[in-house]
Write a protein that holds these residues in place. Structure first.
Motif, PDB file in Angstrom:
ATOM      1  N   GLU A 151       0.761  -1.169  -0.017  1.00 12.59           N
ATOM      2  CA  GLU A 151       0.036   0.034   0.084  1.00 12.59           C
ATOM      3  C   GLU A 151       0.801   1.333  -0.001  1.00 12.59           C
ATOM      4  N   ARG A 152       1.883   1.233  -0.656  1.00 13.21           N
ATOM      5  CA  ARG A 152       3.008   2.407  -0.929  1.00 13.21           C
ATOM      6  C   ARG A 152       3.242   2.212  -2.307  1.00 13.21           C
ATOM      7  N   GLU A 153       3.821   3.446  -2.731  1.00 17.72           N
ATOM      8  CA  GLU A 153       4.336   3.779  -3.849  1.00 17.72           C
ATOM      9  C   GLU A 153       5.813   4.130  -3.929  1.00 17.72           C
ATOM     10  N   TYR A 154       6.528   3.626  -4.915  1.00 15.78           N
ATOM     11  CA  TYR A 154       7.891   4.102  -4.860  1.00 15.78           C
ATOM     12  C   TYR A 154       8.627   4.283  -6.181  1.00 15.78           C
ATOM     13  N   PHE A 155       9.580   5.234  -5.917  1.00 18.60           N
ATOM     14  CA  PHE A 155      10.538   5.572  -7.282  1.00 18.60           C
ATOM     15  C   PHE A 155      11.851   4.693  -6.821  1.00 18.60           C
ATOM     16  N   VAL A 156      12.401   3.906  -7.986  1.00 22.18           N
ATOM     17  CA  VAL A 156      13.660   3.390  -7.951  1.00 22.18           C
ATOM     18  C   VAL A 156      14.366   3.564  -9.223  1.00 22.18           C
ATOM     19  N   PHE A 157      15.725   4.064  -9.024  1.00 22.16           N
ATOM     20  CA  PHE A 157      16.622   4.410 -10.054  1.00 22.16           C
ATOM     21  C   PHE A 157      18.091   4.728  -9.569  1.00 22.16           C
ATOM     22  N   SER A 158      18.794   4.706 -10.520  1.00 22.12           N
ATOM     23  CA  SER A 158      20.150   4.622 -10.332  1.00 22.12           C
ATOM     24  C   SER A 158      20.894   5.982 -10.847  1.00 22.12           C
ATOM     25  N   ASN A 159      22.365   5.835 -10.431  1.00 23.92           N
ATOM     26  CA  ASN A 159      22.906   7.292 -10.778  1.00 23.92           C
ATOM     27  C   ASN A 159      23.267   7.245 -12.286  1.00 23.92           C
ATOM     28  N   SER A 160      22.926   6.502 -12.968  1.00 25.34           N
ATOM     29  CA  SER A 160      23.217   6.568 -14.481  1.00 25.34           C
ATOM     30  C   SER A 160      21.979   7.311 -15.152  1.00 25.34           C
ATOM     31  N   ALA A 161      20.742   7.293 -14.586  1.00 27.51           N
ATOM     32  CA  ALA A 161      19.620   7.925 -15.174  1.00 27.51           C
ATOM     33  C   ALA A 161      19.338   7.159 -16.549  1.00 27.51           C
ATOM     34  N   LYS A 162      19.701   5.967 -16.703  1.00 25.18           N
ATOM     35  CA  LYS A 162      19.002   5.271 -17.807  1.00 25.18           C
ATOM     36  C   LYS A 162      17.949   4.457 -17.698  1.00 25.18           C
ATOM     37  N   TRP A 163      17.675   4.286 -16.405  1.00 29.91           N
ATOM     38  CA  TRP A 163      16.446   3.507 -16.086  1.00 29.91           C
ATOM     39  C   TRP A 163      15.475   4.209 -14.967  1.00 29.91           C
ATOM     40  N   GLY A 164      14.497   3.743 -14.711  1.00 28.87           N
ATOM     41  CA  GLY A 164      13.471   4.042 -13.594  1.00 28.87           C
ATOM     42  C   GLY A 164      12.255   3.276 -13.407  1.00 28.87           C
ATOM     43  N   TYR A 165      12.330   2.421 -12.174  1.00 26.06           N
ATOM     44  CA  TYR A 165      11.236   1.713 -11.836  1.00 26.06           C
ATOM     45  C   TYR A 165      10.351   2.589 -10.905  1.00 26.06           C
ATOM     46  N   TYR A 166       8.937   2.052 -11.475  1.00 29.12           N
ATOM     47  CA  TYR A 166       7.918   2.668 -10.412  1.00 29.12           C
ATOM     48  C   TYR A 166       6.950   1.441  -9.888  1.00 29.12           C
ATOM     49  N   ALA A 167       6.813   1.496  -8.701  1.00 33.45           N
ATOM     50  CA  ALA A 167       5.966   0.332  -8.006  1.00 33.45           C
ATOM     51  C   ALA A 167       4.684   1.066  -7.543  1.00 33.45           C
ATOM     52  N   THR A 168       3.657   0.672  -7.930  1.00 28.91           N
ATOM     53  CA  THR A 168       2.340   1.337  -7.838  1.00 28.91           C
ATOM     54  C   THR A 168       1.602   0.750  -6.430  1.00 28.91           C
ATOM     55  N   ASN A 169       0.640   1.550  -5.887  1.00 35.45           N
ATOM     56  CA  ASN A 169      -0.074   1.157  -4.765  1.00 35.45           C
ATOM     57  C   ASN A 169      -1.133   0.375  -5.218  1.00 35.45           C
ATOM     58  N   ASP A 170      -1.577  -0.888  -4.459  1.00 32.27           N
ATOM     59  CA  ASP A 170      -2.451  -1.823  -4.851  1.00 32.27           C
ATOM     60  C   ASP A 170      -3.816  -0.919  -4.757  1.00 32.27           C
ATOM     61  N   ASN A 171      -4.211   0.023  -4.405  1.00 34.01           N
ATOM     62  CA  ASN A 171      -5.240   0.744  -4.288  1.00 34.01           C
ATOM     63  C   ASN A 171      -5.637   1.277  -5.955  1.00 34.01           C
ATOM     64  N   TYR A 172      -4.552   1.258  -6.696  1.00 33.42           N
ATOM     65  CA  TYR A 172      -4.807   1.306  -8.023  1.00 33.42           C
ATOM     66  C   TYR A 172      -5.013   0.088  -8.843  1.00 33.42           C
ATOM     67  N   ILE A 173      -3.709  -0.567  -9.103  1.00 37.52           N
ATOM     68  CA  ILE A 173      -3.682  -2.004  -9.464  1.00 37.52           C
ATOM     69  C   ILE A 173      -2.155  -2.345  -9.267  1.00 37.52           C
ATOM     70  N   PRO A 174      -2.211  -3.209  -8.734  1.00 40.41           N
ATOM     71  CA  PRO A 174      -0.630  -4.064  -8.405  1.00 40.41           C
ATOM     72  C   PRO A 174       0.155  -4.107  -9.713  1.00 40.41           C
ATOM     73  N   LEU A 175       0.929  -3.200 -10.144  1.00 46.43           N
ATOM     74  CA  LEU A 175       1.788  -3.277 -11.120  1.00 46.43           C
ATOM     75  C   LEU A 175       2.940  -2.403 -11.042  1.00 46.43           C
ATOM     76  N   GLY A 176       4.335  -2.821 -11.482  1.00 43.37           N
ATOM     77  CA  GLY A 176       5.283  -2.078 -11.601  1.00 43.37           C
ATOM     78  C   GLY A 176       5.962  -1.638 -13.073  1.00 43.37           C
ATOM     79  N   VAL A 177       6.206  -0.676 -13.191  1.00 43.73           N
ATOM     80  CA  VAL A 177       6.717  -0.039 -14.524  1.00 43.73           C
ATOM     81  C   VAL A 177       8.372   0.104 -14.615  1.00 43.73           C
ATOM     82  N   LEU A 178       8.877  -0.287 -15.537  1.00 44.18           N
ATOM     83  CA  LEU A 178      10.317  -0.033 -15.795  1.00 44.18           C
ATOM     84  C   LEU A 178      10.475   0.746 -17.049  1.00 44.18           C
ATOM     85  N   GLY A 179      10.879   1.918 -16.986  1.00 44.64           N
ATOM     86  CA  GLY A 179      11.435   2.882 -17.998  1.00 44.64           C
ATOM     87  C   GLY A 179      12.605   2.739 -18.186  1.00 44.64           C
ATOM     88  N   LEU A 180      13.063   2.527 -19.497  1.00 47.09           N
ATOM     89  CA  LEU A 180      14.503   2.187 -20.162  1.00 47.09           C
ATOM     90  C   LEU A 180      14.816   3.194 -21.308  1.00 47.09           C
TER      91      LEU A 180
END
Length: 214
Positions: A151-180
């Protein structure tokens, strides 16, 4: 004042223990505090270093999903949610970080339009890119809350800025999105095709158009 003092007090609640690894005893404050001492990302360092990287990857970082987006040069993979990520998911991210020669990544809780007590600071953690899965989970109730609580949302990313992951809250729909920036750096997540299509169907239009279809 120690920024994470209130976090230590809040998340020791038995309410969160249903997500805990029962190989250990819930509520080990010493382990939790040692973990935060080691990996806490201060507000000053976030503002000075990591916020700029975050803004180079994501759009609308002061909003919640599904308003969150990615800059034009990023395409995306979808992942099943229900937690921040599984061990298998993390190893996929870590393999990509190794190829990119990343040396650090961060986990930033998104408290925009917040569902939690605003007297508690958002969880902000910084880790070495080569951290083991076991060490990532070594913070007793703190690491368990971050990785397993849905029931929390998070950004995950690294120092290169070549990717970023977003984990959604189950109150929306449980999914993760990886931007590349480069899809060849990361493997796809292992998801049964009909389940993947179901996840994609729930994406907002501004993300559907970015989904990588091989």
């Amino acid at each position: 004042m120690i920024e994470y003092k209130e976090i230590l007090k809040e998340y020791i609640s038995e309410y969160y223990s249903i997500y805990f690894n029962y190989d250990e005893k819930w509520g080990d404050v010493k382990k939790a505090e040692e973990y935060l001492k080691k990996y806490w990302l201060t507000a000053d360092e976030y503002e000075a270093t990591w916020k700029k990287i975050q803004c180079n990857i994501f759009t609308d970082i002061n909003r919640k999903f599904p308003e969150i987006g990615y800059k034009d040069e990023y395409d995306i993979y979808c992942n099943a949610g229900g937690c921040l990520f599984t061990k298998e998911d993390f190893l996929i991210l870590q393999s990509g970080m190794e190829r990119l020669k990343d040396h650090q990544f961060v986990i930033i809780e998104n408290v925009s339009g917040s569902y939690n007590n605003l007297s508690i600071p958002p969880i902000t953690l910084r880790f070495p890119a080569d951290i083991s899965w076991e060490e990532l989970n070594s913070g007793n109730y703190i690491s368990s809350f971050v990785i397993n609580f849905s029931e929390r949302e998070y950004f995950v990313f690294s120092n290169s800025a070549k990717w970023g992951y977003y984990a959604t809250n189950d109150n929306y729909i449980p999914l993760g999105v990886l931007g590349l920036k480069n899809k060849n750096i990361f493997e796809k997540f292992n998801i049964y095709e009909p389940d993947l299509q179901e996840l994609i169907s729930h994406l907002p239009n501004h993300l559907k158009s970015k989904v990588i279809i091989d």
